[in-house]
Design an enzyme around this catalytic site. Structure first.
Site, PDB file in Angstrom:
ATOM      1  N   GLU A 302       0.836  -1.212   0.000  1.00 12.78           N
ATOM      2  CA  GLU A 302       0.000   0.000   0.000  1.00 12.78           C
ATOM      3  C   GLU A 302       0.864   1.252   0.000  1.00 12.78           C
ATOM      4  O   GLU A 302       1.769   1.382   0.821  1.00 12.78           O
ATOM      5  CB  GLU A 302      -0.920  -0.020   1.238  1.00 12.78           C
ATOM      6  CG  GLU A 302      -1.810   1.206   1.324  1.00 12.78           C
ATOM      7  CD  GLU A 302      -2.836   1.110   2.446  1.00 12.78           C
ATOM      8  OE1 GLU A 302      -3.410   0.017   2.675  1.00 12.78           O
ATOM      9  OE2 GLU A 302      -3.046   2.139   3.115  1.00 12.78           O
ATOM     10  N   TYR A 350     -12.520  12.088   9.671  1.00 12.57           N
ATOM     11  CA  TYR A 350     -11.840  10.787   9.698  1.00 12.57           C
ATOM     12  C   TYR A 350     -12.749   9.854  10.496  1.00 12.57           C
ATOM     13  O   TYR A 350     -12.824   9.943  11.713  1.00 12.57           O
ATOM     14  CB  TYR A 350     -10.509  10.986  10.414  1.00 12.57           C
ATOM     15  CG  TYR A 350      -9.491   9.871  10.334  1.00 12.57           C
ATOM     16  CD1 TYR A 350      -9.816   8.578   9.939  1.00 12.57           C
ATOM     17  CD2 TYR A 350      -8.160  10.127  10.669  1.00 12.57           C
ATOM     18  CE1 TYR A 350      -8.851   7.591   9.875  1.00 12.57           C
ATOM     19  CE2 TYR A 350      -7.187   9.146  10.609  1.00 12.57           C
ATOM     20  CZ  TYR A 350      -7.546   7.886  10.209  1.00 12.57           C
ATOM     21  OH  TYR A 350      -6.583   6.908  10.152  1.00 12.57           O
ATOM     22  N   ASP A 352     -14.433   5.841  11.193  1.00 12.03           N
ATOM     23  CA  ASP A 352     -14.414   4.392  10.983  1.00 12.03           C
ATOM     24  C   ASP A 352     -15.829   3.949  10.605  1.00 12.03           C
ATOM     25  O   ASP A 352     -16.785   4.699  10.778  1.00 12.03           O
ATOM     26  CB  ASP A 352     -13.985   3.688  12.274  1.00 12.03           C
ATOM     27  CG  ASP A 352     -12.546   4.000  12.633  1.00 12.03           C
ATOM     28  OD1 ASP A 352     -11.773   4.323  11.724  1.00 12.03           O
ATOM     29  OD2 ASP A 352     -12.213   3.940  13.837  1.00 12.03           O
TER      30      ASP A 352
HETATM   31  N1  UDP Z   1       0.543   5.316  12.548  1.00 11.80           N
HETATM   32  C1  UDP Z   1       1.920   5.281  12.568  1.00 11.80           C
HETATM   33  N2  UDP Z   1       2.562   4.086  12.536  1.00 11.80           N
HETATM   34  C2  UDP Z   1       1.894   2.916  12.473  1.00 11.80           C
HETATM   35  C3  UDP Z   1       0.494   2.940  12.446  1.00 11.80           C
HETATM   36  C4  UDP Z   1      -0.154   4.159  12.490  1.00 11.80           C
HETATM   37  O1  UDP Z   1       2.560   6.320  12.591  1.00 11.80           O
HETATM   38  O2  UDP Z   1       2.554   1.856  12.426  1.00 11.80           O
HETATM   39  C5  UDP Z   1      -0.128   6.645  12.589  1.00 11.80           C
HETATM   40  C6  UDP Z   1      -0.453   7.161  11.184  1.00 11.80           C
HETATM   41  O3  UDP Z   1      -0.305   8.558  11.171  1.00 11.80           O
HETATM   42  C7  UDP Z   1      -1.897   6.763  11.014  1.00 11.80           C
HETATM   43  C8  UDP Z   1      -2.440   6.962  12.420  1.00 11.80           C
HETATM   44  O4  UDP Z   1      -1.359   6.546  13.269  1.00 11.80           O
HETATM   45  O5  UDP Z   1      -2.554   7.568  10.062  1.00 11.80           O
HETATM   46  C9  UDP Z   1      -3.683   6.176  12.741  1.00 11.80           C
HETATM   47  O6  UDP Z   1      -3.434   4.800  12.500  1.00 11.80           O
HETATM   48  P1  UDP Z   1      -4.585   3.780  12.137  1.00 11.80           P
HETATM   49  O7  UDP Z   1      -4.004   2.431  12.099  1.00 11.80           O
HETATM   50  O8  UDP Z   1      -5.738   4.030  13.035  1.00 11.80           O
HETATM   51  O9  UDP Z   1      -4.952   4.250  10.648  1.00 11.80           O
HETATM   52  P2  UDP Z   1      -5.988   3.629   9.583  1.00 11.80           P
HETATM   53  O10 UDP Z   1      -6.287   2.205   9.965  1.00 11.80           O
HETATM   54  O11 UDP Z   1      -7.197   4.516   9.613  1.00 11.80           O
HETATM   55  O12 UDP Z   1      -5.230   3.732   8.301  1.00 11.80           O
END
Ligand code: UDP
Length: 370
Positions: A302, A350, A352
């Site tokens: 991704e 943002y 879910d």
């Molecule tokens: N994030 C990060 N490292 C990781 C996972 C998440 O820095 O390994 C940060 C990143 O900025 C991300 C945010 O935490 O956008 C929220 O993560 P989440 O997994 O909730 O994002 P989603 O599943 O919505 O993509």
């Protein structure tokens, strides 16, 4: 007299509204969507080559602590309990996410117990930050420089295309930091994956004699809205107004597909937190259905980029400039009395899946009160 509703968008906002309205009142509902399929970004379909259930727009793991939402969604599918356990690769070492006692001990080469770890991380955190104003300050205040740079800085820069100091603190607050060995990515009470994928849920919700669904149908100036009593709009708010106050910024993601026999990475999601690895994560979709058997496997690298015209908007950035534009759009929405703006794109938040469903259920209740 039977009311006529137009619902723009067949994602969760639109589908929940269509489902609730059709089941509770005498009405005619037209749902339109510009894509070829229902379900918005939650759409799933079986891969033609391998028969693996693919989350077309990236991993969707249902989780909520809201019992109303959980009870509601159960009507449309059996959910198999599923715990999301994510790993992170940083400088060629594999760690456990979200940051937990295992991550802390491994990263610092220690064997701390929970109280010792709390004390230790407190000694690393920046206590000069009282009221964190952005993502970076929030991270430095709670976990300090080392963990922030390893697990958040690079990933967030890749994911959002800007410095974490420009982003709101709320994005980081989505993730817990745990001083025990619990590696469940979510803290929600209810967590699961629909046994036959998400699209089946949308099919059931929209299956009603008073609902008509028209796909590949754009909501633009040529669309005649005059025959409808009420319009529920779930598309991007800036697109609705032809971007007259400017475009709101979103990140979009795109995938590079790989296929092989066996198991590619041994886990559904692995994040790559180094800034110099160009992708953010790899997801291997057969691990989202551990109750199914597949010899082959399909995985996706991704990547994230800024949304341009024609791209699918995923993550609202909500930078100060965006919020100024948003306010102007929202001011105009106030005068559109027969419109309801609903969901992630129409409210530019943002969200879910469970937030979207909850908001749609609440909007329906509001309709009923009027
Ligand atoms: N994030 C990060 N490292 C990781 C996972 C998440 O820095 O390994 C940060 C990143 O900025 C991300 C945010 O935490 O956008 C929220 O993560 P989440 O997994 O909730 O994002 P989603 O599943 O919505 O993509």
């Amino acid at each position: 007299m039977s009311k006529k509703f137009l619902i723009v968008g067949a994602g969760f906002s639109g589908a929940v509204m269509a489902e609730r309205l059709s089941r509770t009142m005498e009405c005619k509902i037209l749902v339109i969507d510009e894509r070829k399929h229902i379900g918005g970004n939650c759409h799933t379909e079986r891969d033609k080559a391998t028969n693996i259930m693919l989350h077309t727009y990236g991993p969707h793991i249902f989780n909520t602590s809201n019992k109303v939402v959980w009870d509601y969604i159960q009507q449309f599918s059996e959910f198999i309990p599923y715990i999301n356990r994510v790993k992170a690769v940083y400088r060629e070492e594999v760690y456990s996410l979200p940051i937990n006692l295992h991550t802390i001990n491994q990263f610092f080469g220690k064997t701390l117990n929970p109280d010792e770890a709390k004390e230790f991380i407190l000694s690393k955190s920046d206590d000069s930050i009282i009221d964190p104003k952005n993502f970076e300050e929030q991270a430095l205040k709670f976990i300090g420089q080392d963990l922030y740079h390893a697990f958040f800085y690079g990933y967030t820069k890749k994911q959002w295309g800007c410095e974490p100091s420009e982003l709101p603190a709320s994005i980081l607050k989505r993730l817990p930091v745990r001083f025990n060995y619990n590696d469940n990515y979510y803290s929600s009470t209810y967590q699961g994956i629909p046994k036959e994928g998400y699209t089946k849920i949308f099919e059931k919700m929209l299956d009603h004699p008073n609902i008509e669904v028209k796909l590949e149908t754009k909501f633009d100036d040529t669309f005649d809205v005059t025959t409808f009593d009420k319009i529920i709009y779930t598309g991007p708010i800036d697109a609705f107004f032809n971007y007259k106050h400017g475009r709101l910024s979103y990140r979009t993601v795109f995938f590079e597909r790989g296929e092989k026999t066996g198991d590619y990475q041994g886990n559904p999601v692995i994040n790559y937190t180094d800034n110099n690895v160009s992708y953010t994560r790899i997801h291997e979709h057969k691990h989202f259905t551990p109750w199914e058997e597949h010899n082959k496997t399909v995985y996706f690298k991704e990547y994230s980029k800024e949304t341009e015209s024609g791209d699918i908007p995923y993550y609202p950035k909500r930078l100060p400039d965006d919020l100024e534009k948003l306010e102007k759009y929202q001011e105009e929405v106030k005068y559109l009395t027969n419109y309801t703006f609903l969901g992630r794109l129409a409210t530019y938040r943002y969200m879910d899946m469970h937030h979207v469903i909850n908001d749609a259920l609440e909007a329906f209740e509001e309709f009923n009160r009027k």
